[in-house]
Design a protein around this motif. Structure first.
Motif, PDB file in Angstrom:
ATOM      1  N   PHE A  24       0.882  -1.156   0.000  1.00  0.00           N
ATOM      2  CA  PHE A  24       0.000   0.000   0.000  1.00  0.00           C
ATOM      3  C   PHE A  24       0.926   1.215   0.000  1.00  0.00           C
ATOM      4  CE2 PHE A  24      -4.432   0.811   2.155  1.00  0.00           C
ATOM      5  CZ  PHE A  24      -4.889   1.401   0.996  1.00  0.00           C
ATOM      6  N   TYR A 146     -17.499  12.997   7.297  1.00  0.00           N
ATOM      7  CA  TYR A 146     -16.226  13.720   7.157  1.00  0.00           C
ATOM      8  C   TYR A 146     -16.224  14.660   5.955  1.00  0.00           C
ATOM      9  CZ  TYR A 146     -14.837  10.044  10.395  1.00  0.00           C
ATOM     10  OH  TYR A 146     -14.757   9.187  11.459  1.00  0.00           O
ATOM     11  N   ASP A 187     -12.516   3.723  -0.440  1.00  0.00           N
ATOM     12  CA  ASP A 187     -12.392   3.872   1.012  1.00  0.00           C
ATOM     13  C   ASP A 187     -13.472   4.808   1.543  1.00  0.00           C
ATOM     14  OD1 ASP A 187     -11.261   3.535   3.496  1.00  0.00           O
ATOM     15  OD2 ASP A 187      -9.493   4.762   3.117  1.00  0.00           O
ATOM     16  N   THR A 188     -13.997   4.470   2.704  1.00  0.00           N
ATOM     17  CA  THR A 188     -14.797   5.409   3.496  1.00  0.00           C
ATOM     18  C   THR A 188     -15.978   5.971   2.697  1.00  0.00           C
ATOM     19  OG1 THR A 188     -12.604   6.057   4.267  1.00  0.00           O
ATOM     20  CG2 THR A 188     -14.442   7.146   5.267  1.00  0.00           C
ATOM     21  N   ARG A 216     -15.009  -1.669   0.273  1.00  0.00           N
ATOM     22  CA  ARG A 216     -15.298  -0.321   0.764  1.00  0.00           C
ATOM     23  C   ARG A 216     -15.923   0.588  -0.291  1.00  0.00           C
ATOM     24  NH1 ARG A 216     -10.554   1.334   5.039  1.00  0.00           N
ATOM     25  NH2 ARG A 216     -10.458  -0.667   6.090  1.00  0.00           N
TER      26      ARG A 216
HETATM   27  O1  H79 Z   1      -6.259   5.805   3.987  1.00  0.00           O
HETATM   28  C1  H79 Z   1      -6.224   5.436   5.345  1.00  0.00           C
HETATM   29  C2  H79 Z   1      -7.067   6.334   6.190  1.00  0.00           C
HETATM   30  O2  H79 Z   1      -6.836   7.705   5.946  1.00  0.00           O
HETATM   31  C3  H79 Z   1      -8.430   5.921   5.759  1.00  0.00           C
HETATM   32  N1  H79 Z   1      -8.323   4.499   5.595  1.00  0.00           N
HETATM   33  C4  H79 Z   1      -6.920   4.135   5.583  1.00  0.00           C
HETATM   34  C5  H79 Z   1      -6.608   3.022   4.614  1.00  0.00           C
HETATM   35  C6  H79 Z   1      -9.504   6.376   6.630  1.00  0.00           C
HETATM   36  N2  H79 Z   1     -10.449   7.163   6.206  1.00  0.00           N
HETATM   37  N3  H79 Z   1     -11.281   7.389   7.159  1.00  0.00           N
HETATM   38  N4  H79 Z   1     -10.871   6.745   8.201  1.00  0.00           N
HETATM   39  C7  H79 Z   1      -9.757   6.090   7.927  1.00  0.00           C
HETATM   40  C8  H79 Z   1     -11.563   6.726   9.455  1.00  0.00           C
HETATM   41  C9  H79 Z   1     -11.546   7.998  10.118  1.00  0.00           C
HETATM   42  C10 H79 Z   1     -11.018   8.005  11.361  1.00  0.00           C
HETATM   43  C11 H79 Z   1     -11.008   9.178  12.154  1.00  0.00           C
HETATM   44 FE1  H79 Z   1      -9.465  10.213  12.703  1.00  0.00          FE
HETATM   45  C12 H79 Z   1     -10.944   9.149  13.544  1.00  0.00           C
HETATM   46  C13 H79 Z   1     -11.158  10.490  11.733  1.00  0.00           C
HETATM   47  C14 H79 Z   1     -11.090  11.319  12.867  1.00  0.00           C
HETATM   48  C15 H79 Z   1     -10.958  10.481  13.994  1.00  0.00           C
HETATM   49  C16 H79 Z   1      -7.874   9.126  12.133  1.00  0.00           C
HETATM   50  C17 H79 Z   1      -7.734   9.495  13.431  1.00  0.00           C
HETATM   51  C18 H79 Z   1      -7.961  10.314  11.401  1.00  0.00           C
HETATM   52  C19 H79 Z   1      -7.895  11.385  12.280  1.00  0.00           C
HETATM   53  C20 H79 Z   1      -7.732  10.870  13.529  1.00  0.00           C
END
Ligand code: H79
Length: 566
Positions: A24, A146, A187-188, A216
């Motif tokens: 990755f 988000y 993703d997401t 995803r």
């Molecule tokens: O690309 C990577 C992350 O950026 C993505 N998935 C992996 C592979 C990802 N996108 N969204 N998320 C993970 C979940 C969001 C988590 C969160 Fe946070 C918790 C957003 C705010 C709190 C992580 C921790 C980002 C900021 C703090």
């Protein structure tokens, strides 16, 4: 699914299931800030200000040949690189949006072209990560949670403006400008409708019918070719029969971070990979290159060392199938091929003799994978009819022949057949995983029940195994008694954080493995037994694919540990 479609899907994913190990790459404009890929949202950086970083983004050190070389030397078979992450910056030459590496930076090269050519040369499949729903740069992208609300007004957003004018055209570019793409990693997707998700899959297939799509994209298991587990999530044995993958960080960040120096060791990478592969999954292991275009030295070092082990032991990894045992083995892990079983023995468990319970086949030959002469290891096999118990013993040389994990090859008469009941392992322990329990909800009580076989009766500590997310207060989650019923005995207690397990193969940041000792029971007889656990953490199997939505405390299993033994 129609039979014909199913056959096509099976064919399409074959290369990927054999590959087991991929790289990755999280690389984008955020690398210039060196604070991970979420920095724009975390610091609420306005679009106009964020765009300015592009004028300084000049990754002169980028060298496709070197990057692909690192993946090759690590034993990886595919690369998934962020073509666009949540910040909306395209790392390739996009004609539909100027906010990209060619038009917005002094660098001005389409490095995805260079990477595609190099992957082709070195025999690696190139794949793209594309953030299809979150885009903090575009005024109209809409995600469930988000969004860029520091520049844009949520009420004024028109999702389809983003979807039709940016997301889909860019995905089309990725599928038409760089040759064959192994897979698209979405993703997401919070909030994406089933209709849009389905149409996106058809859209992808219209350009490249063999391009795989991860879960995803959203609406898994109805849509998508394989399941991406949650970030850094490793499932239990036998939890999934379909294809799946764990996306995993090498330190604790995805995008480059100058603060994060918590690196996994080559040994821990090998252990986790073997654990994942023995459960039938793939490992997608991340690197986060710098703004100069360099994969951090420490990452390269760990990957190359892990790669040396994989190179020697690839036969027991690539193209294998999952262990047929429904539980973790205390000395390591198992993979299989037709008429073959590979025993991956952790070096610290190496002893004069290895015992394996439950293998039904006759073993024709046993030898060390590290022994090029394939000299026979002495074996004994026995079967005790009264308790239906198969035992294999293998005499081993004094010292383990490889680093970290040493592999024993068993040539079998026929394909591996095992006793798939839960049973005591050689040490006397029984591991009962929640995913295999019979669960029920009655009168607001949640129960899980397992049947298992005892071959060495005695006294046992009953141990509850949970994964706890960082910064979670245990007592907020376990404040009620849990109950255990076994052989006419009952235990009732509020679980405590009794032991923290370091170096758990399946548990990692942001979780840690916690053991709670619930009490002691006595099992007087050999034969069949059952255990019932009553606990409000018992859950139906979830199809959630995003770990950040997962529970802060996840109940994984219950163990019986013989008293006086480890
Ligand atoms: O690309 C990577 C992350 O950026 C993505 N998935 C992996 C592979 C990802 N996108 N969204 N998320 C993970 C979940 C969001 C988590 C969160 Fe946070 C918790 C957003 C705010 C709190 C992580 C921790 C980002 C900021 C703090």
């Amino acid at each position: 699914m129609l039979v014909e479609e199913q056959t096509k899907a099976t064919e399409r994913i074959k290369w990927w299931q054999e590959a087991k190990f991929g790289m990755f790459i999280h690389w984008g404009l955020y690398a210039t800030l060196a604070k991970g890929e979420w920095v724009m949202a975390a610091s609420k950086i306005p679009v106009k200000e964020y765009e300015q970083f592009a004028t300084q983004f000049n990754p002169k050190e980028f060298n496709a040949k070197e990057w692909v070389g690192v993946a090759k030397r690590a034993g990886m078979k595919y690369i998934v690189i962020t073509a666009k992450h949540h910040d909306g910056f395209a790392m390739y030459h996009s004609k539909v949006e100027k906010f990209n590496i060619v038009d917005a930076t002094p660098f001005g090269r389409d490095l995805m072209k260079e990477l595609a050519e190099e992957c082709q040369k070195q025999g690696i499949k190139l794949c793209f990560y594309y953030s299809h729903v979150i885009d903090w740069h575009h005024p109209h992208s809409v995600h469930e949670y988000y969004n860029n609300t520091w520049d844009y007004n949520l009420e004024e957003k028109a999702f389809y403006n983003y979807w039709h004018n940016l997301a889909k055209p860019q995905i089309q570019e990725l599928l038409t400008q760089y040759g064959d793409i192994g897979l698209l990693w979405f993703d997401t997707a919070g909030g994406l409708s089933k209709k849009d998700s389905k149409e996106l899959v058809e859209f992808v297939r219209s350009f490249q019918p063999n391009c795989l799509i991860n879960s995803r994209v959203s609406h898994w298991p109805n849509i998508g070719d394989y399941q991406s587990k949650g970030d850094n999530e490793i499932p239990m044995y036998g939890e999934d029969s379909g294809p799946w993958e764990t996306p995993m960080t090498l330190n604790q960040s995805w995008g480059y971070s100058d603060r994060d120096q918590v690196w996994k060791t080559p040994e821990s990478i090998i252990r986790k990979m073997v654990n994942i592969v023995s459960k039938g999954g793939n490992l997608l292991l991340n690197v986060g290159p710098t703004a100069e275009g360099i994969i951090p030295e420490k990452s390269v070092e760990v990957l190359e060392q892990a790669g040396e082990w994989i190179e020697r032991n690839g036969e027991a990894i690539y193209g294998t199938n999952a262990s047929p045992f429904p539980y973790e083995l205390e000395w390591g892990a198992v993979t299989i091929k037709p008429s073959r079983m590979y025993l991956h023995v952790n070096n610290e468990k190496w002893s004069d003799q290895l015992k394996l319970f439950g293998l039904k086949n006759k073993v024709v030959k046993a030898y060390l994978l590290a022994d090029s002469e394939r000299r026979n290891l002495p074996i004994t096999q026995s079967y005790t009819e009264s308790i239906d118990h198969h035992v294999l013993g293998i005499d081993l040389p004094k010292s383990a022949p490889d680093q970290y994990i040493s592999i024993i090859v068993l040539e079998l008469e026929g394909n591996a057949q095992v006793d798939d009941q839960f049973m005591q392992q050689v040490s006397g322990s029984v591991n009962l995983d929640l995913v295999h329990a019979e669960t029920a909800v009655e009168k607001n009580e949640k129960t899980a029940k397992w049947d298992f076989k005892i071959t060495q009766p005695g006294a046992f500590d009953v141990v509850l195994v949970n994964f706890k997310k960082i910064n979670t207060v245990w007592e907020d989650h376990y404040h009620e008694e849990v109950k255990v019923h076994i052989a006419g005995q009952e235990l009732k207690t509020i679980p405590q954080e009794d032991q923290l397990i370091k170096d758990s193969p399946a548990c990692q940041y942001p979780y840690s493995e916690v053991h709670s000792i619930l009490g002691r029971v006595h099992l007087y007889d050999s034969g069949n037994n059952s255990l019932t656990l009553t606990c409000n953490k018992i859950q139906e199997k979830s199809f959630g694919t995003e770990i950040w939505q997962a529970e802060a405390v996840k109940l994984r299993s219950i163990k019986l540990v013989p008293v006086g033994k480890k």
